[in-house]
Every structure is written in C-alpha cells, then in structure tokens.
Design a protein around this motif. Structure first.
Motif, short mmCIF file in Angstrom:
data_model
loop_
_atom_site.label_atom_id
_atom_site.label_comp_id
_atom_site.label_asym_id
_atom_site.label_seq_id
_atom_site.Cartn_x
_atom_site.Cartn_y
_atom_site.Cartn_z
N ARG A 133 0.87 -1.17 0.09
CA ARG A 133 0.07 0.11 0.11
C ARG A 133 0.73 1.35 0.19
O ARG A 133 0.45 2.23 -0.64
N LEU A 169 2.24 1.79 -3.47
CA LEU A 169 1.25 2.41 -4.45
C LEU A 169 0.85 3.79 -4.14
O LEU A 169 0.06 4.32 -5.12
N ARG A 170 1.20 4.14 -3.21
CA ARG A 170 0.87 5.89 -3.06
C ARG A 170 1.80 6.47 -3.86
O ARG A 170 1.32 7.73 -4.38
N PRO A 191 2.45 7.57 -7.38
CA PRO A 191 1.63 7.54 -8.88
C PRO A 191 2.42 6.55 -9.88
O PRO A 191 1.91 6.02 -10.73
N TYR A 207 4.37 4.28 -9.44
CA TYR A 207 4.20 2.70 -9.10
C TYR A 207 2.58 2.20 -9.48
O TYR A 207 2.67 1.16 -9.93
N ARG A 208 1.84 3.11 -9.20
CA ARG A 208 0.44 2.95 -9.41
C ARG A 208 0.31 2.59 -11.04
O ARG A 208 -0.39 1.61 -11.31
N TRP A 209 0.64 3.24 -11.82
CA TRP A 209 0.80 3.04 -13.22
C TRP A 209 1.56 1.84 -13.56
O TRP A 209 0.95 1.28 -14.63
N GLU A 215 -7.04 -0.41 -8.46
CA GLU A 215 -5.89 0.45 -8.72
C GLU A 215 -6.66 1.57 -9.73
O GLU A 215 -6.43 2.67 -9.39
N GLN A 218 -9.35 3.78 -7.66
CA GLN A 218 -8.55 4.58 -6.81
C GLN A 218 -7.86 5.77 -7.45
O GLN A 218 -7.85 6.98 -6.85
N LEU A 219 -7.31 5.31 -8.73
CA LEU A 219 -6.62 6.63 -9.46
C LEU A 219 -7.67 7.50 -9.79
O LEU A 219 -7.86 8.74 -9.94
#
Length: 99
Positions: free
Chosen positions: A13, A16-17, A19, A21-23, A62, A65-66
């Motif tokens: 978590r 992933l905060r 951005p 790494y979220r992509w 994800e 959340q984005l």
C-alpha cells in the motif's frame, strides 16, 4: 512471523501511494491479463481462473483509486479557484434555542 502478511500488505500500500508505481501496476496487470502465460494454467477448472481473478481485482481497485484521487484533486482545484474570487462576505444568522 505472525505479522509477515500485514507487513507485506503495508509495504504494498505504501508503494502504491506513489503515482509512478500505480501506473506500473496497472500496466503490468493489463499485460498479465492479455498474456497467454499464467501462473496457473487456465485449462485447470477452478485453480486456473484464481490468478486471473486476483489480478483483475487488483486492476479494478487501482484504476478506481486512481479515478477517485483524480476527482478529488479536480474538486479541490475548483473549490480553491472559486474561493479566490469571493470577497469578504459575512452572513448573520439568528440563533434560537430549542427546548
């Protein structure tokens, strides 16, 4: 050893905060779902679909959340821009006690 799953979850978590790494997670999830190579083969009835469902759940969470973060940031920008043009106005309200 009891806190190992919780520590993995916390690391995930916190990663992933960011951005970037979220992509990467979204892109990797899309590639994994489109790829014919799986951790467990799909011809095995139940076990074959478990990894796909887990990755699809990760992808949906994800992306949602984005979108939520984007909507919150846009809402914050519109509130900030609308409050910049407001002059100092006061509103008088008569208070009444209720018994």
């Amino acid at each position: 050893m009891n806190n190992f799953p919780q520590s993995i979850y916390n690391w995930y978590r916190n990663t992933l905060r960011n951005p970037k790494y979220r992509w990467w997670v979204i892109l990797g999830s899309l590639l994994y779902i489109a790829s014919p190579i799986d951790i467990s083969p799909d011809f095995i009835p139940i076990i074959g679909q478990i990894d796909d469902v887990v990755i699809l759940t990760l992808l949906v969470s994800e992306v949602s959340q984005l979108l939520i973060d984007t909507a919150k940031s846009r809402k914050g920008e519109t509130v900030a821009s609308s409050t910049e043009n407001v002059t100092d106005q006061t509103v008088d309200v008569d208070a009444v006690s209720v018994k």
